[in-house]
Design a protein around this motif. Structure first.
Motif, PDB file in Angstrom:
ATOM      1  N   UNK A 107      -0.533 -15.375 -10.268  1.00 54.21           N
ATOM      2  CA  UNK A 107      -1.697 -15.200  -9.409  1.00 54.21           C
ATOM      3  C   UNK A 107      -1.781 -16.397  -8.466  1.00 54.21           C
ATOM      4  N   UNK A 108      -0.911 -16.412  -7.478  1.00 53.09           N
ATOM      5  CA  UNK A 108      -1.011 -17.428  -6.437  1.00 53.09           C
ATOM      6  C   UNK A 108      -0.418 -18.791  -6.728  1.00 53.09           C
ATOM      7  N   UNK A 109       0.284 -18.941  -7.851  1.00 58.78           N
ATOM      8  CA  UNK A 109       0.901 -20.242  -8.097  1.00 58.78           C
ATOM      9  C   UNK A 109       2.427 -20.141  -8.228  1.00 58.78           C
ATOM     10  N   UNK A 110       3.006 -19.228  -7.446  1.00 58.60           N
ATOM     11  CA  UNK A 110       4.455 -19.085  -7.449  1.00 58.60           C
ATOM     12  C   UNK A 110       5.131 -20.425  -7.165  1.00 58.60           C
ATOM     13  N   UNK A 111       4.581 -21.132  -6.177  1.00 62.10           N
ATOM     14  CA  UNK A 111       5.173 -22.402  -5.757  1.00 62.10           C
ATOM     15  C   UNK A 111       5.284 -23.403  -6.892  1.00 62.10           C
ATOM     16  N   UNK A 112       4.294 -23.415  -7.743  1.00 65.00           N
ATOM     17  CA  UNK A 112       4.289 -24.337  -8.875  1.00 65.00           C
ATOM     18  C   UNK A 112       5.433 -24.023  -9.840  1.00 65.00           C
ATOM     19  N   UNK A 116      10.195 -27.931  -6.190  1.00 64.57           N
ATOM     20  CA  UNK A 116      11.001 -28.408  -5.070  1.00 64.57           C
ATOM     21  C   UNK A 116      12.443 -27.955  -5.267  1.00 64.57           C
ATOM     22  N   UNK A 117      12.990 -27.298  -4.275  1.00 69.42           N
ATOM     23  CA  UNK A 117      14.360 -26.766  -4.341  1.00 69.42           C
ATOM     24  C   UNK A 117      14.600 -25.916  -5.582  1.00 69.42           C
ATOM     25  N   UNK A 118      13.526 -25.305  -6.054  1.00 70.02           N
ATOM     26  CA  UNK A 118      13.668 -24.411  -7.200  1.00 70.02           C
ATOM     27  C   UNK A 118      13.903 -25.113  -8.527  1.00 70.02           C
ATOM     28  N   UNK A 144      15.869 -15.679 -13.924  1.00 67.37           N
ATOM     29  CA  UNK A 144      14.449 -15.523 -13.644  1.00 67.37           C
ATOM     30  C   UNK A 144      14.198 -15.604 -12.147  1.00 67.37           C
ATOM     31  N   UNK A 145      13.378 -14.709 -11.669  1.00 67.23           N
ATOM     32  CA  UNK A 145      12.952 -14.813 -10.277  1.00 67.23           C
ATOM     33  C   UNK A 145      11.433 -14.877 -10.249  1.00 67.23           C
ATOM     34  N   UNK A 146      10.938 -15.694  -9.372  1.00 67.59           N
ATOM     35  CA  UNK A 146       9.495 -15.799  -9.191  1.00 67.59           C
ATOM     36  C   UNK A 146       9.176 -15.419  -7.751  1.00 67.59           C
ATOM     37  N   UNK A 147       8.371 -14.371  -7.625  1.00 64.12           N
ATOM     38  CA  UNK A 147       7.922 -13.951  -6.302  1.00 64.12           C
ATOM     39  C   UNK A 147       9.030 -13.780  -5.257  1.00 64.12           C
ATOM     40  N   UNK A 148      10.181 -13.273  -5.684  1.00 67.15           N
ATOM     41  CA  UNK A 148      11.261 -12.994  -4.738  1.00 67.15           C
ATOM     42  C   UNK A 148      11.983 -14.227  -4.209  1.00 67.15           C
ATOM     43  N   UNK A 149      11.770 -15.367  -4.866  1.00 65.08           N
ATOM     44  CA  UNK A 149      12.382 -16.620  -4.411  1.00 65.08           C
ATOM     45  C   UNK A 149      13.905 -16.567  -4.406  1.00 65.08           C
ATOM     46  N   UNK A 150      14.476 -16.039  -5.478  1.00 60.29           N
ATOM     47  CA  UNK A 150      15.937 -15.986  -5.608  1.00 60.29           C
ATOM     48  C   UNK A 150      16.586 -15.259  -4.436  1.00 60.29           C
ATOM     49  N   UNK A 151      15.979 -14.147  -4.094  1.00 61.05           N
ATOM     50  CA  UNK A 151      16.566 -13.342  -3.032  1.00 61.05           C
ATOM     51  C   UNK A 151      16.513 -14.096  -1.698  1.00 61.05           C
ATOM     52  N   UNK A 152      15.364 -14.684  -1.416  1.00 60.55           N
ATOM     53  CA  UNK A 152      15.239 -15.464  -0.179  1.00 60.55           C
ATOM     54  C   UNK A 152      16.232 -16.619  -0.179  1.00 60.55           C
ATOM     55  N   UNK A 153      16.339 -17.277  -1.317  1.00 59.37           N
ATOM     56  CA  UNK A 153      17.228 -18.431  -1.450  1.00 59.37           C
ATOM     57  C   UNK A 153      18.693 -18.007  -1.276  1.00 59.37           C
ATOM     58  N   UNK A 154      19.058 -16.879  -1.880  1.00 62.13           N
ATOM     59  CA  UNK A 154      20.425 -16.387  -1.762  1.00 62.13           C
ATOM     60  C   UNK A 154      20.772 -16.144  -0.304  1.00 62.13           C
TER      61      UNK A 154
ATOM     62  N   UNK B  59       6.686 -29.917 -18.062  1.00 61.90           N
ATOM     63  CA  UNK B  59       5.518 -30.703 -18.457  1.00 61.90           C
ATOM     64  C   UNK B  59       4.849 -31.281 -17.207  1.00 61.90           C
ATOM     65  N   UNK B  60       5.674 -31.793 -16.300  1.00 58.75           N
ATOM     66  CA  UNK B  60       5.148 -32.337 -15.055  1.00 58.75           C
ATOM     67  C   UNK B  60       4.438 -31.276 -14.223  1.00 58.75           C
ATOM     68  N   UNK B  61       5.048 -30.096 -14.170  1.00 59.00           N
ATOM     69  CA  UNK B  61       4.446 -29.010 -13.394  1.00 59.00           C
ATOM     70  C   UNK B  61       3.082 -28.653 -13.968  1.00 59.00           C
ATOM     71  N   UNK B  62       3.041 -28.537 -15.304  1.00 59.61           N
ATOM     72  CA  UNK B  62       1.780 -28.178 -15.960  1.00 59.61           C
ATOM     73  C   UNK B  62       0.740 -29.279 -15.776  1.00 59.61           C
ATOM     74  N   UNK B  63       1.184 -30.533 -15.868  1.00 66.54           N
ATOM     75  CA  UNK B  63       0.263 -31.662 -15.720  1.00 66.54           C
ATOM     76  C   UNK B  63      -0.283 -31.727 -14.298  1.00 66.54           C
ATOM     77  N   UNK B  64       0.600 -31.544 -13.338  1.00 62.16           N
ATOM     78  CA  UNK B  64       0.187 -31.571 -11.932  1.00 62.16           C
ATOM     79  C   UNK B  64      -0.901 -30.534 -11.679  1.00 62.16           C
TER      80      UNK B  64
END
Lengths: 231, 76
Positions: A107-112, A116-118, A144-154, B59-64
């Motif tokens: 729910x909106x935290x794909x980026x997390x 950085x650089x996956x 594992x793919x999150x929100x279509x990241x793998x495909x974009x990255x590929x 752990x860092x991701x969760x903490x952040x």
């Protein structure tokens, strides 16, 4: 060698030959050959003249579950993990060619989860593979793919490979792609595998090695050509 | 956060019962001390430290996300 599970999914069996061992294992499991996977633990040998040093063949025969148990385990462990990270997400698993393709939608935290650089995604994937593998006592192939990241990255990596290859051809000088994890280096190698004008090889150490794109025909031999090695 | 480290570590080792995580709260940073049973150290560290690094990354991701800083220490 007896299996104590009420509903046995795997047995270790002995026989004079590997085939015989498999046959009787199938009978014990009540399965047919295409329902199982076989691991040969001991080849067995007839020995000299069938007298001296004869060794029984030993096989481990495991009923395939059509990926159901593995799938459930992956979903369970990843859901728990994400819950503990306080990330609400949907986890779904598809099995294709023996690879478990996991899709996570947050729910909106794909980026997390991607990082950085996956790198967060790589970490999650590595741990999931280890944890599920440990629980099921066998190695599990999963991506594992999150929100279509793998495909974009590929796609991005393919484009990068092609544009760098064009530069390499124009300059006749090799170029190095940034350090990447194995799965992403593979994309670069594959993207250029059919290009006769360039070749690719890997340099570096550790998890993040770099792919070098080099012109196929070198202008002069200066010893540089033997630098690096394959994967 | 402690439960996260515990859950991951327990799933990786031969002896889940021997997994212990101690939470040491600092001013800005919380340190998580992970102890595992004999022979299980390699399981939580992994080849070239990849598994340990992966645990730290998550752990860092969760903490952040929680607006905190967390450090994982693996103790022998």
């Amino acid at each position: 060698m007896e299996n104590h599970l009420t509903e046995s999914h795997e047995v270790v069996n002995e026989g004079r030959t590997v085939e015989e061992a498999i046959e009787s294992a199938l009978a014990r499991l009540g399965a047919t050959r295409d329902e199982v996977e076989v691991e040969v633990l001991e080849e067995g040998s007839k020995g000299v003249l069938g007298l001296v040093g004869a060794k029984q063949a030993r096989v481990l025969v495991r009923k395939r579950d059509g990926g159901q148990a593995t799938k459930a385990k992956i979903e369970e462990m990843l859901s728990n993990l994400l819950k503990l990270m306080e990330i609400s997400a949907q986890v779904s698993v598809d099995v294709k060619d023996d690879i478990h393709l996991v899709r996570i939608d947050t729910a909106g935290v794909d980026g997390l989860l991607i990082g950085k650089k996956g790198q967060n995604l790589e970490a999650l994937e590595h741990l999931a593979r280890r944890m599920v593998g440990k629980q099921l006592k066998r190695s599990v192939r999963l991506q594992i793919d999150v929100g279509g990241y793998r495909e974009r990255r590929t796609n991005a990596l393919k484009n990068k490979a092609l544009s760098m290859a064009a530069k390499v051809k124009a300059s006749n000088k090799e170029m190095q792609v940034e350090p990447l994890p194995a799965s992403e280096r593979r994309i670069i190698h594959l993207a250029l595998a059919n290009d006769p004008q360039v070749r690719t090889y890997t340099v570096g150490d550790g998890d993040l090695k770099s792919v070098v794109i080099a012109p196929q025909r070198r202008s002069r031999s200066n010893g540089e050509a033997r630098k690096g090695s394959g994967e | 956060m402690k439960e996260l480290v515990e859950y991951i570590a327990k799933a990786l080792v031969d002896n889940p019962d021997m997994v212990q995580v101690r939470e040491v709260e600092g001013e800005k940073t919380t340190v998580y001390e992970l102890r595992v049973g004999p022979g299980d150290l390699g399981k939580v560290i992994g080849k070239r430290g990849r598994t340990a690094r992966s645990i730290r990354t998550l752990l860092n991701a969760a903490a952040t996300k929680a607006g905190k800083r967390a450090v994982l220490e693996i103790l022998e």
